[in-house]
Structure formats: C-alpha cells, structure tokens
Design an enzyme around this catalytic site. Structure first.
Site: not given
Ligand code: ZN
Length: 455
Positions: A36, A95, A160, A248
C-alpha cells in the site's frame, strides 16, 4: 548558399519528424510502487515543480518530480533505505510509508520506515515497540532529488509520520511515538530541518481506568491539517487497545476535535478553552469530544475548514462486530455551526474513502475512490444543501482493476497535480502510480514509466 542549405535542413527536419511516430505514453509515471504505497502528506508543489514520494521496492522511499513548464518527469530516485521490507517472504508491513516536505532553502525532506521501532534502538519512554525505524533523509542539494543523505535528528520510535509546514516555514513532524500503546507527539524544526525539538506529547496512552479490564489501553488515531494561518486542526478517534484470545481487536469509536495554535504554542477546544497536553481519555471526553458514536466502530477520516472558519470532521462508520476491523463503513461528517456539531450520515458509497475539499462557493465535497468490481474510479462528490446529501459531480479518472489508493492533496498544488494515486498490478505486490489533476493524469513515455520489469 546558406539560404538553400537552411531550406534543405528545414524540409529534411520536417519530413523526418513527420515520419517518426510519437513514443507511446502511459497514464502512470512509475510501476514500482509497492504494497500500500502512499499515505497522507506525500507531495508538494514548489517553484514550478511537483515533488512526490511513495513506498517502492523493498518498502524503501522513492521520490519523483515533475517540471510543469518543461513537461518533464525526473526520477523516481530511491531516497533512503528502510529497516522494514528486507526479510524475504515476510508480509509487507506498510506502516513506513514516506511523507515529504520542502524547507525554505529548497531542500527536500522525507521521513519514512517507522512502525514503532524496536528495543534495540533504545528505551521508548513514550510508548511500546513493534518494528522498523523512523528515519529522516534530505537532499544533498536544493531542488535536486538525485542524491540524499540520512540526518540523525528525530526519534526512531515513529509510526504514521506526517509533515506539516506552516506559512512561516516552521515544519512540524507528527507521529505516534511507537506501536499502539504510545503517545502521539510532534517535533518541530525552525531551522529548515537541521535541528528538531524533542518530542512533545499531545495525546496520552495509558491503561484504561476500568481496572476490571486487564491489559487494555487507551489509544488514538489522528488526522491533521493546516487551518487558518498558524493553526493546525486535529481530529482523532479512540482505540480501545486489547486482544481477545490473542487476537488484537481493532475497536475504535467517536470523533474528537481540537486546534493547535502554533504561534501561541497553545491547544484549544472548539469552545476556545485552553487545553493541557497530553490529553488523557477522560480529559479528552470532557473537553474535546465532538460526536459519540456509541457502539458503532469507525476509522478516522479527513478534517477541513470552511471558508467562514468552521471546522468539518469526518470518519468512516459501521456496525459493531467482532471481526478484526469491524463491518463495512460509510462516510459520516459533521460541521461546527458556531454552537454545536451538525451533520451525520451521508448517501456516499459504502466503503468509499477519500479527501475532503471546500470549493470557492463554500460547498463541501470529497474526492472519493470506488470500485464496481471491474474498474477503479475516482470521482468528485459535492453537497449543495446538507451535509447528508452528496451528488457525484464529475468522474476524475477511472481504470480497469482494483480500487485506487490516495494520498492527501498536494501541498500548494498546481491544478495539474492535485493528488497522488496508485492502483495494484494484478498478480503482483506492485502498483502503478499516477499524478492526477484537473486534466486527469500527467502522462509519461511508456519506457520511462516502467521502472521495473514485472514479467
Ligand atoms: Zn491496539
């Protein structure tokens, strides 16, 4: 004699040129965008040239440029080497996508590669670890993307990463200082990226107040945009960070709003009350909560400002469920009317995502991606009457294949280069990458756009 020779040369050149066929052009400028490949603030127009960055081969950051007057592409060049993406067979992390800004001397800066960092990089006093390393690189020379050097002046514990530049040239680097259980921070440079302030926390992570919930933390996701003059607008949602049976849970709710006045170094809520940073969950609920989404889950969307100075917040909302990221989501938006937040659900396509804009007549709109199973499309949508009702006003670009991914709008954009988008090349982890504007994509000679062979 010279006259006859000139005539001959002219005739020869003309006939030679007309025999030559135009080289084939394609809509994309490179085909090595990886995973991505783009996120957030990835482009800036500066003195006639648009500079852009994206994640390329092996998750390394690449930079390309387009000279509008000369109609000439430059690059892409590899701008640095990421810690992520180097283990063969490992899932693409995605990320560490790069963010780009130019300083007032014309040097180009890129920050990339962070996914929380690791213990090997030292003690993270503001959060937990995951992997990668947040790295800062800048060009060796102004306005020249062909050579880069690493600058060791920011924290390695970033995720980020996003650059924002103020009108006075101050450059803010925002990021989450680690993995999920980390504070959101900024570092600012007032000397064109030579030095940065230490990280300043503005959203705090901590164990939840409810002590019956063990190993559960307050966590956050943000969107940040330049507002009026010296202000940065901040919208964010709340992530209840926990695992169930070692899975998660991506549960996120609500939308919060606040403003960072960088000239006064002061944070304020919508009622102009001064805030103490970093905000905890409890303090954020009391001072900055704009909309409570109840049991519905969301992903944060883009934030903007109307021409009369009223903020607009948006997010993607769906029903609560226990899958990893929740149910399909639809764009929801609200605007401050001077005394309350008004708005709500929209008629925009489910799962469409994109960028907010306000037109000259102060109408709210979005550039949204969508896909009808065979074709990815980018289209402008506009609301003339209410924040709930949007009309598709114009398709900007479409191409056979999957949905497009989009960056934020280019900083200080030229009309021909408003946004960067990518589309997956079927059967590969690679994407074609496009620079789009009012006139569609800026094309390139095919041979030059194929930066890697994908046979
Ligand atoms: Zn989390």
């Amino acid at each position: 004699m010279r006259f006859y020779f000139s005539i001959f040369l002219l005739l020869f050149t003309t006939s030679y040129m007309s025999c030559q066929s135009e080289p084939e052009h394609v809509d994309y400028f490179a085909n090595n965008a990886f995973g991505n490949p783009i996120v957030g603030n990835a482009g800036e127009y500066y003195k006639g040239v648009t500079y852009i960055t994206y994640q390329g081969e092996k998750e390394d950051p690449f930079v390309a440029a387009y000279n509008h007057a000369e109609k000439k592409w430059i690059g892409p060049f590899k701008a640095g080497t990421s810690v992520l993406g180097k283990k063969p067979g490992k899932k693409i992390d995605n990320h560490g996508k790069p963010t780009l800004i130019l300083d007032n001397e014309g040097y180009i800066h890129v920050v990339f590669g962070g996914h929380g960092g690791s213990r090997a990089l030292g003690e993270n006093a503001l959060g937990n670890y995951n992997g990668g390393k947040q790295i800062h690189v800048k060009t060796k020379n102004p306005l020249d993307i062909s050579s880069w050097e690493e600058v060791d002046n920011i924290s390695p514990f970033g995720t980020y990463s996003q650059f924002l530049k103020m009108a006075n040239g101050d450059i803010y680097l925002f990021y989450r200082h680690g993995a999920h259980r980390s504070n959101w921070v900024y570092q600012v440079t007032k000397d064109n990226g030579i030095t940065f302030s230490p990280p300043v926390s503005f959203l705090k992570t901590k164990p939840v107040e409810d002590s019956t919930m063990t190993n559960t933390y307050d966590s956050w996701y943000t969107d940040l945009k330049i507002g009026n003059s010296n202000e940065i607008l901040v919208s964010y949602n709340y992530h209840l960070c926990r695992s169930i049976n070692n899975v998660h849970i991506g549960e996120r709710h609500h939308c919060y709003f606040m403003v960072f006045d960088t000239a006064k170094n002061e944070w304020r809520n919508i009622k102009e009350e001064t805030l103490k940073i970093p905000l905890t969950k409890e303090y954020a609920d009391k001072m900055t909560l704009a909309v409570n989404t109840g049991s519905r889950w969301n992903h944060i969307g883009s934030i903007g400002l109307s021409h009369d100075g009223f903020p607009i917040i948006s997010w993607y909302e769906g029903a609560d469920n226990k899958t990893r990221h929740g149910a399909p989501k639809q764009l929801v938006n609200y605007q401050w009317d001077g005394s309350k937040w008004i708005g709500g659900n929209t008629n925009l396509p489910v799962e469409a995502r994109g960028e907010m804009y306000i037109d000259e007549d102060n109408n709210l709109g979005y550039l949204l991606d969508s896909n009808n199973n065979t074709e990815g499309e980018l289209a402008w949508w506009k609301s003339y009457k209410s924040l709930n009702q949007f009309d598709k006003t114009q398709a900007l670009y479409s191409h056979e294949g999957s949905k497009f991914l989009m960056s934020n709008f280019t900083r200080n954009a030229h009309d021909d280069a408003r946004i960067l988008v990518t589309q997956k090349i079927k059967g590969t982890p690679y994407s074609r990458i496009y620079l789009l504007g009012e006139n569609g994509p800026i094309t390139r000679i095919k041979n030059e756009a194929i930066t890697i062979k994908l046979d």
